[in-house]
Design an enzyme around this catalytic site. Structure first.
Site, PDB file in Angstrom:
ATOM      1  N   LYS A  86       0.847  -1.199   0.000  1.00  0.00           N
ATOM      2  CA  LYS A  86       0.000   0.000   0.000  1.00  0.00           C
ATOM      3  C   LYS A  86       0.869   1.230   0.000  1.00  0.00           C
ATOM      4  CE  LYS A  86      -3.939   2.234   0.918  1.00  0.00           C
ATOM      5  NZ  LYS A  86      -3.583   3.065  -0.260  1.00  0.00           N
ATOM      6  N   LYS A 122       5.025   1.899  -3.317  1.00  0.00           N
ATOM      7  CA  LYS A 122       5.058   3.301  -3.743  1.00  0.00           C
ATOM      8  C   LYS A 122       5.218   3.371  -5.249  1.00  0.00           C
ATOM      9  CE  LYS A 122       5.086   7.400  -1.782  1.00  0.00           C
ATOM     10  NZ  LYS A 122       4.537   7.697  -0.450  1.00  0.00           N
ATOM     11  N   THR A 206      -3.609  13.281   6.744  1.00  0.00           N
ATOM     12  CA  THR A 206      -2.178  13.410   7.075  1.00  0.00           C
ATOM     13  C   THR A 206      -1.995  14.551   8.067  1.00  0.00           C
ATOM     14  OG1 THR A 206      -1.682  12.611   4.856  1.00  0.00           O
ATOM     15  CG2 THR A 206       0.138  13.590   6.072  1.00  0.00           C
ATOM     16  N   ASN A 237      -0.878  19.559   0.550  1.00  0.00           N
ATOM     17  CA  ASN A 237      -1.980  18.942   1.296  1.00  0.00           C
ATOM     18  C   ASN A 237      -1.698  18.941   2.800  1.00  0.00           C
ATOM     19  OD1 ASN A 237      -2.828  16.247   2.700  1.00  0.00           O
ATOM     20  ND2 ASN A 237      -4.443  16.631   1.208  1.00  0.00           N
ATOM     21  N   SER A 364      -6.531   5.862   4.689  1.00  0.00           N
ATOM     22  CA  SER A 364      -6.624   5.079   3.452  1.00  0.00           C
ATOM     23  C   SER A 364      -7.061   3.650   3.777  1.00  0.00           C
ATOM     24  CB  SER A 364      -5.269   5.021   2.750  1.00  0.00           C
ATOM     25  OG  SER A 364      -5.117   6.114   1.884  1.00  0.00           O
TER      26      SER A 364
HETATM   27  N1  GLU Z   1       1.248   8.943   0.133  1.00  0.00           N
HETATM   28  C1  GLU Z   1       0.858   8.879   1.510  1.00  0.00           C
HETATM   29  C2  GLU Z   1       2.044   8.482   2.368  1.00  0.00           C
HETATM   30  O1  GLU Z   1       3.185   8.681   2.006  1.00  0.00           O
HETATM   31  C3  GLU Z   1      -0.375   8.038   1.731  1.00  0.00           C
HETATM   32  C4  GLU Z   1      -0.293   6.619   1.289  1.00  0.00           C
HETATM   33  C5  GLU Z   1      -1.636   5.900   1.362  1.00  0.00           C
HETATM   34  O2  GLU Z   1      -2.615   6.512   1.736  1.00  0.00           O
HETATM   35  O3  GLU Z   1      -1.657   4.714   1.020  1.00  0.00           O
HETATM   36  O4  GLU Z   1       1.898   8.030   3.470  1.00  0.00           O
END
Ligand code: GLU
Length: 430
Positions: A86, A122, A206, A237, A364
């Site tokens: 994820k 990622k 976040t 964000n 998420s």
């Molecule tokens: N891109 C965000 C992070 O670095 C969220 C990742 C997600 O929600 O899966 O944590």
């Protein structure tokens, strides 16, 4: 003779060793230390130091002028012993394969710290969305999903937003994936618009997670949030919502910045005005002439400093000049390992990225659970659950740092790596 770098094998001069700005090798170094402290064999490090899989894709996109431009993208899956991988997808001109790999490892750590049934993944595309039209972005987003579709899915690898990607991009990606699979697949991706199965509270998650960490850190230091002076680097964000939450809680946001400069007012900035004037990429300082630099911003007199922008911002060059007593990393990788050591020795409480920014992936996860159940929660429910998860995670990392006498980053890695190491061991991989 120089020192041997344990991970890269590089030889460095002992008198003036170069500070490592490579995110992957820095992360590997801390993973190694964490696994050693937890008593795992070398083979566990060999397994976890790199992602299990990294896919590189070439994405042809028909641009608005009729020409075809070919973009490069990546998807890294770090470890899937605990569950599907994820993590977000970033659109940025400076994306590299090493960065995506490091970010996938951090996602594994975040999932471990907040105890989600996931491993880390990622993605990234080398592009500049600030210079692309809406339709070009749609074609790029759909092209990326077609290119990685074999590797991803609601029970395999679940993407989400990251730097310069948003709910609209998630919507196009979900639609493309659903077309390929020929059934509606909201659980393929998170961070979607509410109308497409997104979760209440994901947009601000976040920043909410960072806010909870700030409150916990303040308690440990006996400082009140009301009246505390806060500096936030980055107005995307995380940075923009965080500034709002801090402002609404009675803290004084004395400095903010974007990629082009920073604003400072010792009496507190008008955050509502700045939020109103920012563009969708978080740019706002271009409207002002009396700006300071990002470098000056980091060294401002304040109680709480939140780097919420990009990597390698606090280094050994400026770590001695940081005046905040609490540094909370909302961005991924803003502080180097050398700077972590300096800040810790100076008694500054550092809340590391893998803990502080885990609110996004936590909500998420809630979104994915709701998609799988087809039953949706209220914003209050989401916020309550997020609060519980983040407070517990903070406490766990803080206690580990105290009892094992290690810095907060190493403590977070120890907490974060444990479940995936255990899962890998039970599966008989190591
Ligand atoms: N891109 C965000 C992070 O670095 C969220 C990742 C997600 O929600 O899966 O944590």
């Amino acid at each position: 003779m120089g020192n041997q770098d344990a991970v890269t094998g590089n030889t460095q001069e002992p008198d003036n060793p170069k500070e490592s700005l490579n995110l992957l090798t820095s992360t590997q170094r801390v993973i190694k230390e964490a696994l050693e402290k937890l008593g795992y064999p070398e083979a566990m490090y060999e397994l976890l130091k790199e992602p299990l899989r990294v896919l590189t894709v070439r994405i042809p996109v028909r641009m608005d002028n009729g020409e075809v431009k070919v973009f490069t993208g990546y998807r890294a899956q770090h470890n899937d012993a605990v569950g599907p991988t994820k993590g977000g997808i970033r659109f940025h001109p400076e994306v590299t394969e090493d960065e995506v790999k490091a970010l996938s490892i951090w996602m594994s750590l975040k999932a471990g710290i907040v105890d989600l049934p996931y491993g880390g993944g990622k993605g990234g595309i080398i592009c500049d969305p600030r210079e692309m039209s809406f339709r070009e972005l749609e074609r790029l987003s759909r092209g990326y999903v077609r290119a990685i579709s074999q590797l991803v899915g609601p029970t395999k690898d679940i993407p989400a937003p990251d730097v310069f990607t948003n709910s609209q991009i998630m919507a196009w990606m979900m639609d493309e994936y659903s077309r390929i699979r020929e059934f509606d697949s909201p659980g393929f991706i998170t961070g979607k618009p509410i109308a497409l199965g997104g979760s209440h509270g994901r947009e601000t998650a976040t920043a909410k997670g960072v806010t909870i960490c700030i409150k916990e850190a303040l308690k440990r230091r006996g400082i009140e949030l009301a009246g505390a002076r806060v500096v936030v680097q980055g107005f995307g964000n995380a940075g923009s919502y965080l500034s709002k939450f801090m402002h609404d809680a009675g803290a004084k946001v004395v400095g903010i910045s974007d990629a082009y400069g920073a604003l400072y007012d010792p009496d507190g900035l008008d955050i509502d005005y700045l939020l109103d004037r920012r563009d969708s990429f978080g740019t706002v300082t271009k409207l002002f002439t009396n700006t300071i630099t990002n470098k000056e911003l980091l060294e401002l007199d304040c109680d709480i400093l939140v780097p919420a922008a990009i990597e390698n911002q606090i280094t050994r060059e400026n770590a001695h000049n940081i005046k905040a007593s609490i540094v909370v990393e909302a961005a991924n990788g803003p502080t180097t390992l050398e700077a972590t050591k300096i800040l810790t020795e100076r008694g500054i409480l550092l809340v590391p990225d893998v803990l502080a920014s885990a609110g996004g992936v936590t909500v998420s996860y809630f979104e994915w659970v709701q998609n799988n159940q087809g039953y949706y929660w209220s914003e209050e429910e989401v916020e309550q659950k997020l609060e519980q998860v983040m407070v517990k995670a903070f406490d766990n990392v803080y206690q580990t740092a105290q009892t094992r006498r290690v810095d907060m980053r190493l403590a977070a890695y120890m907490v974060g790596v444990r479940k995936m190491a255990e899962a890998s061991r039970f599966r008989g991989w190591v």
